[in-house]
Scaffold this active site. Structure first.
Site, mmCIF file in Angstrom:
data_model
loop_
_atom_site.group_PDB
_atom_site.id
_atom_site.type_symbol
_atom_site.label_atom_id
_atom_site.label_comp_id
_atom_site.label_asym_id
_atom_site.label_seq_id
_atom_site.Cartn_x
_atom_site.Cartn_y
_atom_site.Cartn_z
ATOM 1 N N GLU A 30 -4.046 -7.824 -7.738
ATOM 2 C CA GLU A 30 -4.439 -8.979 -8.540
ATOM 3 C C GLU A 30 -4.718 -10.176 -7.650
ATOM 4 O OE1 GLU A 30 -1.510 -9.635 -11.560
ATOM 5 O OE2 GLU A 30 -2.745 -8.466 -12.948
ATOM 6 N N ARG B 237 -3.180 10.802 -9.549
ATOM 7 C CA ARG B 237 -3.035 10.496 -10.970
ATOM 8 C C ARG B 237 -1.639 10.827 -11.478
ATOM 9 N NH1 ARG B 237 -6.809 7.255 -11.686
ATOM 10 N NH2 ARG B 237 -8.933 7.955 -11.857
ATOM 11 N N ASP C 67 7.466 2.747 -1.792
ATOM 12 C CA ASP C 67 7.798 1.328 -1.719
ATOM 13 C C ASP C 67 7.884 0.656 -3.074
ATOM 14 O OD1 ASP C 67 5.069 1.447 -2.288
ATOM 15 O OD2 ASP C 67 4.775 -0.551 -1.451
ATOM 16 N N ASP D 44 4.428 8.300 -1.093
ATOM 17 C CA ASP D 44 3.572 7.501 -1.948
ATOM 18 C C ASP D 44 2.380 7.087 -1.092
ATOM 19 O OD1 ASP D 44 2.771 5.789 -4.012
ATOM 20 O OD2 ASP D 44 3.731 4.117 -2.997
ATOM 21 N N ASN E 241 7.507 2.525 -8.969
ATOM 22 C CA ASN E 241 7.097 3.826 -9.478
ATOM 23 C C ASN E 241 7.564 4.973 -8.592
ATOM 24 O OD1 ASN E 241 5.476 3.128 -7.391
ATOM 25 N ND2 ASN E 241 3.589 3.899 -8.288
ATOM 26 N N ASP F 79 -3.223 6.932 -7.747
ATOM 27 C CA ASP F 79 -4.620 6.598 -7.533
ATOM 28 C C ASP F 79 -5.563 7.721 -7.952
ATOM 29 O OD1 ASP F 79 -5.475 4.192 -6.823
ATOM 30 O OD2 ASP F 79 -5.234 4.446 -4.660
ATOM 31 N N LYS G 263 6.145 12.352 -10.441
ATOM 32 C CA LYS G 263 6.499 12.412 -9.020
ATOM 33 C C LYS G 263 7.867 13.049 -8.874
ATOM 34 C CE LYS G 263 3.919 8.378 -7.403
ATOM 35 N NZ LYS G 263 3.964 7.193 -6.554
#
Lengths: 1126, 369
Positions: A503, A791, A818, A405, A821, A681, A797
């Site tokens: 966030e 993406r 980690d 990841d 997802n 990403d 994955k």
């Protein structure tokens, strides 16, 4: 209208109805039948005192190996077999007992834990009073009173809390390790009831689904009967307090139990994951099958030969050796079958009963070295590596593909707000002048350099949007005496907490730009604006983030009554939904930032009219109230609501690379692993990270397989194009891969995005060509040293991992990540590694191994994985070898004893050979062997290639070991045979019998087999010396003792003084020395010759390291290594 | 397979579930920095290279060849004579005995085998009888004994072990000693005469003590009620094995060599490893240093032929042998030592050549530094 919905779903079976406080609903409203629910007893223990023995036995004998030995044991009990049942019964008993004790102890621990949990006092509201109860007596429908810092005893629906807004804070640290405070909400209609009297007066029922293991999903509905007017409200996971979580920052709450005992989500999650099996284990099982075949054929050959030999009745039954009458009358077929079984029993030791125990102990104990590793401890987090399954230790040494990841794995996931761009104006918060807006110095992208009044408005709206559109909580710090300080009392004591670090970075960035988010109070979000005024916005709806939509929204009402929908998300998720705004400028800026490796988010808004809002509410409530397919319907509703947006701007957050990430990736590359980065990403951001982490080097030729390209050309053409490019270099690549990775040859990097990938993966349709896409894609990937998949949805994955796993070489894959997802790919890959990152503990919980930082992967694979592989492969090969040596002489002996199944060795030797004389040295070897010093392993990753593809457990090597075993057996047997051949070898003329023959073979055997291991040992600590020489001494002492006494409990004394008489003979000593030498000679020769003529890298380094210890001069180190590597 | 063991670990957190919440103590997790845990124990790290193997090979070669030569010479110096008296050929003296054998015959058949000793036997001479094609190591045979009974256990005497079947009871009387081994005890009597050149036939005294293991005679075997008892009384209630002519308590007139502790019996009870075997029968002690134990000349072997071997195509032999420190004549050990030593030496030379050639090419770091 509510009842209308109810009746529509009346026959939904998978639901339960809970009467809060056990109060029946008003008659006539419905006809639910009260279900029976279990009590709140948690039973994690598998056994009770009474069923432990039968149940544990049953479970153990379900394993093939144990069952096989049980069958052998039973055969020995039933029929007349050459060896007593003890010989196989004792080791089996030993194995079973050890396992049973271990499991029993673990179960006892579980019982203890269960009891302490089950007897824990809790408070229940009964008849308007709070009553103390034992936790296990809690029942579904009980209203529970919980105080701060108490842990929930079962799954509860929050009815009311001490906070006016009906919220409470909870940490789920013991559930999933996330220590952040999460907000839970009370049911709207009951949140006002916050004394026990009031709570007792609640009259309501809850309908909800039957318990599911998913911690983050819950669907239910509460029907409140007030004034006999039922009101239905949706219940979601935000209302559900899970067992195991702890109440925080809230004085007390009232909640109703809905799932108890074994039905709580936590209990449902105890079920173990599917077991992964390592490649070594597969080889081991293959070898076992081979040995089983050898065993059966040996028994068959001997049975056939026996009957051929016995055809002459004078051989079958000479006058001196009659059968008993019942034996004589037995049918020939029965006799032959019995003989076959007897041979099986005689040779069954070739399948080593103790191997399984040893392998298990090796794995179990060996895994501690990972946990103990000082270098894999992270000071900052105070975390060390965790082993969740020790079954896969050796698989760490076999990895060919690493799927990693990006965020939080390669990068730190420590987000820092870098800039934002509003309508093309770039703002960079100045760290020094806190709260001052600094129009960005890098204004090259700005088209309109002087923001007008309209822009000013947009700018503030943008800041407000970022302050409002999030799920960040404000953590209130506690002082020592327990008085809580709100954020208004001291800014320095508060900080933001969120499950998403982006966030937090954004909200903190906004704070630096002058807009401070204060708190959420009574569904009003408070913002401190630049003029130090508090602005209040009523939070109406939160359209939560999910990784499929890749965006989130909030609907707020400002103090002036205007309604806004603020939406933030990935650019690809926002741009298609934007109707106006300075799209071009912002897009340019976003792309620019992405190339820099920054994480970008776009912000948009949509003003809502009250009518539109009503519509939105209707949509959302409809979806939320649904009990079935709620997620799907919510997603549909979100899709409708989040449209016609006006683009405000974009943000850029930097996520720094993890320390030594580049070094680690480079090492993995050198070790022959292919590293794939799978990320959600954007391509540009991800590619930048890949360059930074040296996944792609400057000379890497990048192949793109992205939507951008497939828009221009058909997927078909692109794929063929790429494969042609790659295959042209194919010959060069393979040659190159032998000589390590040199820079001069072009290596390829592939970039593929999610959309293209799903097109590639799409199953073959009418077009026959499309079926080949997968193959072509794999072919391209195979020739690329690095692949970047951007993406990616979480499931994609896993799909990729699966695709590679299933490709024709069946490579060993490792997935590291980690976040939640990454769980799917962690579960899918052969080895799943979790990083203890900031996105919670889900990945860690589902992983096989967990490490604090990405850099620890290097040591994990290159050092630990390598060692474990070396160790276990020797363990497996050696076990088969030593049992061939052990049993083959018995086989040979049958040719000299009339195929009568006469054992060569005494019962004690047969029994103890595997469990004590030869077991400890190999176990110790398999725990602490280091064929090369670990610093060298780390420094020279290419050594990893020496063990790639299960190289030490390939068939030729297995055959070598087996042939060596057979050779040793032949040397030992015939050596002793010729020594015994019709003569005496004592100085007093006395003769030796068959037991001396066997003992002499056995003595040579034990010494040879132990010395063979000693020859293989490259790492002699004092423990090795102790165990190796110790076990030989133990053998001698045991033999002296065993033959030194007339054992009263034995019905035979055949070993009496046999060993000592043997040792009193000079030729016996001489032949022991001779036979050991002759047995070991070929192996020594093979080692020396291979090392001289065809040394592997490992062997060269060993020689180098050997001289190093002599030189012990660090300056010469490189020279030595270089010279030995030439 | 170990996943189950980790369940307990997963649930560690649950033990604290009850108490007031609070994160686990993170700082306590730091692993201990000990040599064992960090896998950094001080260790000797030998590598088996040509450099270390070569001296070892030469050493083995140089050591084994002389030992082998010594053993070979010793073995060759041992005198051994083997006389087959089975009587399978019509020409052999025991032919008639072997043909007319019957278990029930009361009159023993004797035959005389003459032989010539070409060399004098100087030291103690050991007389063996040898049987071939006799499977003493057959499983059914090996286990057919009761060690308890042979040790003098009273209970086993009257209730022989099941293993002795079908040689445990005869006419409901327990057999002592029971079992197939005892039942088939070798019962030929061998006597040796020296035919003096002057025509007289001198019987050579054969010593029957010291032919069994000391521990067997004194510990493992014992008569019921001790060796000093009246044996016929001690064996009261038992019967002799089927094939025996005399009961066990009449094996020898010497009390110390009678019953279960009879040395011939003990020797027979030690089952041989291979189907062709020999067992020590008698020892001819050396008289003095002047006269050889067995001088050169003609001898006669007188056999009381009781033991049938023709049915299973067996052979019977008598072996006269002198003994050295390494036992009887067996060139195997010497030859094997020489062979292994030579192979080691040869391989050492080959390796040296190889090492010399390839070692330089590989640029061995260990030598250059």
């Amino acid at each position: 209208t509510v009842c209308h919905i109810c009746t529509g779903e009346e026959n939904w079976v998978d639901s339960r109805t809970i009467y809060i406080g056990h109060k029946e609903p008003p008659s006539g409203t419905e006809a639910f039948i009260q279900q029976r629910f279990p009590d709140n007893r948690i039973v994690s223990s598998k056994y009770t005192f009474w069923n432990f023995v039968p149940k544990n036995m049953f479970e153990q004998f379900r394993r093939v190996a144990n069952f096989y030995f049980l069958i052998i044991f039973l055969v020995q009990l039933i029929i007349d077999t050459p060896t007593s049942p003890i010989t196989s019964g004792l080791p089996l008993f030993f194995v079973i007992t050890v396992t049973a004790i271990k499991q029993g102890y673990e179960d006892w621990l579980r019982h203890k834990a269960d009891n302490s949990v089950n007897q824990c006092p809790i408070h229940v509201v009964q008849h308007g009073k709070v009553v103390r109860k034992q936790s296990r007596k809690l029942r579904v429908g009980d209203v529970v009173f919980m105080k701060e810092n108490e842990t929930f005893p079962c799954d509860l629906i929050l009815l009311s809390s001490s906070r006016d807004d009906g919220t409470c804070f909870v940490t789920t640290a013991s559930l999933d390790g996330e220590s952040s405070h999460k907000t839970y909400y009370a049911v709207q209609d009951t949140k006002a009831y916050n004394t026990e009297k009031e709570v007792d007066s609640i009259h309501a029922t809850i309908e909800c689904e039957q318990p599911q293991p998913d911690l983050y999903k819950f669907v239910g509905r509460i029907n409140v009967y007030m004034d006999n007017e039922p009101v239905a409200r949706p219940l979601g996971s935000e209302n559900l307090l899970l067992r195991g979580a702890t109440l925080k920052n809230t004085e007390y709450i009232y909640a109703v139990a809905i799932y108890t005992g074994m039905e709580t989500k936590m209990a449902l999650n105890y079920q173990s994951k599917t077991q992964k099996r390592s490649a070594v284990e597969k080889s081991m099982n293959a070898y076992l099958v081979v040995y089983l075949c050898i065993l059966i054929s040996k028994a068959l050959i001997n049975t056939v030969l026996k009957y051929a030999w016995q055809a002459d009745p004078n051989r079958d039954e000479p006058w001196y050796n009659d059968r008993t009458e019942p034996e004589r009358q037995r049918h020939i077929v029965v006799r032959a079958f019995t003989d076959f079984l007897a041979f099986m029993v005689l040779f069954n030791y070739i399948i080593p009963v103790s191997m399984y125990v040893t392998v298990e102990m090796q794995k179990f104990l060996g895994s501690y070295f990972i946990m103990w590793d000082d270098e894999m401890f992270d000071e900052e987090m105070g975390e060390r590596a965790v082993v969740n399954t020790s079954d896969l230790n050796e698989e760490l040494g076999q990895v060919e593909y690493v799927f990693t990841d990006k965020t939080g794995t390669l990068t730190e996931n420590n987000m820092e707000f870098i800039e934002c761009c509003v309508d093309g104006h770039v703002y960079v918060p100045d760290v020094i002048c806190n709260g001052q807006v600094m129009p960005g110095a890098t204004t090259m992208d700005m088209i309109d350099t002087s923001p007008g009044p309209g822009a000013r408005e947009h700018e503030e709206l943008f800041f407000r949007a970022l302050c409002l559109c999030h799920t960040v909580q404000v953590k209130e710090e506690e002082t020592v005496d327990g008085i809580k300080h709100g954020i208004h009392q001291g800014k320095s004591t508060s900080f933001y907490i969120s499950s998403s670090p982006d966030e937090v970075a954004l909200v903190e960035g906004m704070k630096r730009l002058g807009f401070t988010y204060l708190r959420l109070k009574d569904s009003h979000m408070e913002i401190l604006n630049r003029e130090d005024e508090i602005e209040r916005f009523q939070l109406l709806e939160v359209l939560t983030f999910d990784s499929v939509r890749r965006r989130m929204s909030v609907i707020v009402r400002s103090s002036t009554g205007e309604l806004y929908l603020f939406c933030k998300g990935a650019d690809s998720a926002i741009f298609p939904r934007v109707v106006s705004g300075k799209v071009e400028q912002i897009k340019a800026r976003v792309e620019h930032n992405a190339v820099e490796g920054l994480r970008t988010l776009c912000v948009a808004y949509r003003p809502l009219s009250p009518e539109q809002y009503q519509e939105v509410c209707h949509l959302l409530n409809g979806a939320k109230l649904a009990l079935q397919d709620r997620d799907k319907r919510l997603a549909e509703a979100y899709d409708i609501i989040e449209k016609d947006l006006i683009l405000l701007g974009a943000t850029a957050v930097e996520d720094r690379l993890q320390e030594k990430a580049a070094d680690t990736i480079e090492s993995l590359h050198k070790a022959g692993m292919k590293v794939w980065v799978l990320t959600g990403d954007k391509m540009e951001t991800a590619a930048a990270t890949c360059y930074a982490s040296k996944l792609f080097r400057r000379n890497t030729q990048i192949l793109e397989l992205t939507t951008k390209r497939t828009e221009e050309q058909s997927l078909h053409d692109v794929l063929f194009d790429l494969s042609r490019t790659v295959l042209r270099q194919h010959g060069g690549m393979t040659r190159d891969s032998f000589s390590g990775l040199s820079g001069d040859c072009t290596d390829y990097g592939l970039i593929i995005d999610g959309a293209t990938l799903s097109a590639v993966m799409r199953p073959a349709q009418e077009d026959s060509n499309s079926g080949n896409y997968k193959e072509i894609f794999l072919e391209i990937c195979r020739n690329c040293s690095a692949v970047l998949c951007c993406r990616m949805a979480p499931l994609q994955k896993a799909q990729i991992v699966k695709l590679i796993k299933a490709s024709k070489e069946h490579p060993i894959t490792l997935a590291i990540g980690d976040g939640a997802n990454d769980v799917s790919m962690i579960l899918e890959a052969h080895v799943g590694i979790g990083i203890m990152g900031k996105e919670g503990r889900q990945a860690v919980r589902n992983s096989d191994y967990a490490i604090p930082k990405f850099k620890h992967l290097k040591k994990m694979l290159l050092v630990h994985g390598h060692y474990y592989y070396i160790r276990i492969s020797e363990l497996v090969q050696y076990f088969f070898y030593k049992n061939v040596c052990f049993i083959f002489p018995q086989f040979l002996y049958q040719f000299f004893c009339g195929f009568s199944q006469q054992p060569l060795y005494d019962t004690a030797y047969l029994t103890l050979y595997n469990i004590s004389f030869t077991s400890l040295p190999i176990l110790l070897y398999s725990l602490i062997e280091q064929h090369i010093h670990m610093d060298i392993l780390r420094r020279d990753p290419s050594l990893y290639r020496d063990i790639a593809k299960n190289s030490l457990l390939r068939w030729p090597i297995f055959i070598y070991w087996t042939v060596l075993g057979v050779y040793d057996a032949i040397v030992m047997f015939f050596g002793v045979y010729f020594l015994f051949d019709n003569t005496t070898f004592t100085s007093n003329g006395q003769m030796f019998g068959n037991w001396t023959f066997g003992t002499l073979v056995f003595t040579v055997l034990v010494f040879t087999v132990t010395f063979k291991l000693a020859l293989d040992t490259h790492y002699w600590t004092w423990i090795n010396h102790f165990v190796i020489w110790g076990s030989l001494i133990f053998f001698v002492v045991f033999s002296l003792l065993w033959g030194g006494i007339i054992w009263p409990f034995l019905n035979y004394q055949r070993m009496y003084y046999v060993f000592m008489q043997m040792l009193s003979s000079g030729p016996a000593w001489l032949s022991i020395i001779l036979l050991i030498t002759a047995s070991l000679l070929p192996d020594v020769l093979k080692k020396v010759i291979c090392r001289t003529l065809w040394p592997t890298t490992t062997e060269r380094i060993q020689v180098g390291a050997c001289s190093l210890s002599v030189v012990s001069n660090p300056a010469l180190l490189e020279v030595t290594l270089l010279s030995s590597c030439l | 397979m170990m996943a189950t063991s980790y369940n307990a670990k997963d649930e560690d957190g649950r033990v604290t579930v009850c108490g007031p919440g609070g994160g686990p103590l993170l700082r306590g997790k730091k692993p201990e920095n000990t040599a064992l845990k960090q896998q950094r124990l001080a260790a000797w790290q030998p590598v088996l290279t040509a450099g270390t193997a070569l001296p070892a090979l030469f050493a083995v070669g140089l050591l084994f060849i002389p030992v082998g030569v010594g053993l070979f010479v010793t073995s060759n110096n041992i005198r051994e004579l083997e006389i087959d008296y089975t009587g399978a050929d019509a020409s052999s003296p025991c032919f008639s005995c072997s043909q007319s054998f019957s278990w029930n015959s009361t009159r023993p058949c004797t035959c005389t085998v003459p032989f010539y000793l070409e060399q004098p036997y100087e030291s103690n001479v050991y007389v063996y009888y040898g049987l071939s094609n006799f499977y003493q190591n057959h499983r059914r045979y090996v286990k057919s004994r009761d060690d308890g009974q042979l040790n003098g256990n009273e209970k086993s005497l009257t209730e022989p072990s099941k293993e002795c079947e079908p040689y445990a009871y005869r006419d409901n009387e327990p057999i002592a000693p029971c079992g197939a081994i005892a039942n088939s005890m070798f019962n030929d009597t061998l006597e040796l005469f020296y035919n003096d050149p002057n025509g007289t036939k001198i019987q050579i005294p054969l010593n029957a003590t010291g032919i069994a293991w000391w521990t067997d005679k004194h510990v493992k075997f014992g008569n019921p009620g001790g060796n000093d008892q009246n044996l016929s009384a001690a064996f009261q209630g038992t019967t002799r094995p089927v094939n025996w002519r005399r009961p066990v308590y009449e094996l020898d007139s010497d009390r110390g060599n009678n019953g279960f502790v009879n040395e011939d019996f003990i020797v027979w009870m030690r089952t041989a490893a291979l189907p062709t075997f020999r067992k020590l029968y008698r020892i001819i002690g050396k008289k003095d240093n002047v006269v050889p134990t067995l001088p050169r000349g003609n001898y006669t072997l007188e056999v009381v032929y009781n033991y049938p071997v023709r049915s299973f195509e067996g052979r019977k032999r008598v072996i006269l042998s002198t003994i050295s420190w390494m036992g009887g004549k067996n060139p195997f050990l010497g030859v094997a030592y020489i062979a292994v030593g030579a192979v080691c030496f040869f391989l050492g030379v080959v390796l040296l050549a190889m090492h010399h050639k390839c070692g330089n090419r590989n640029g061995d770091g260990d030598i250059s530094n």
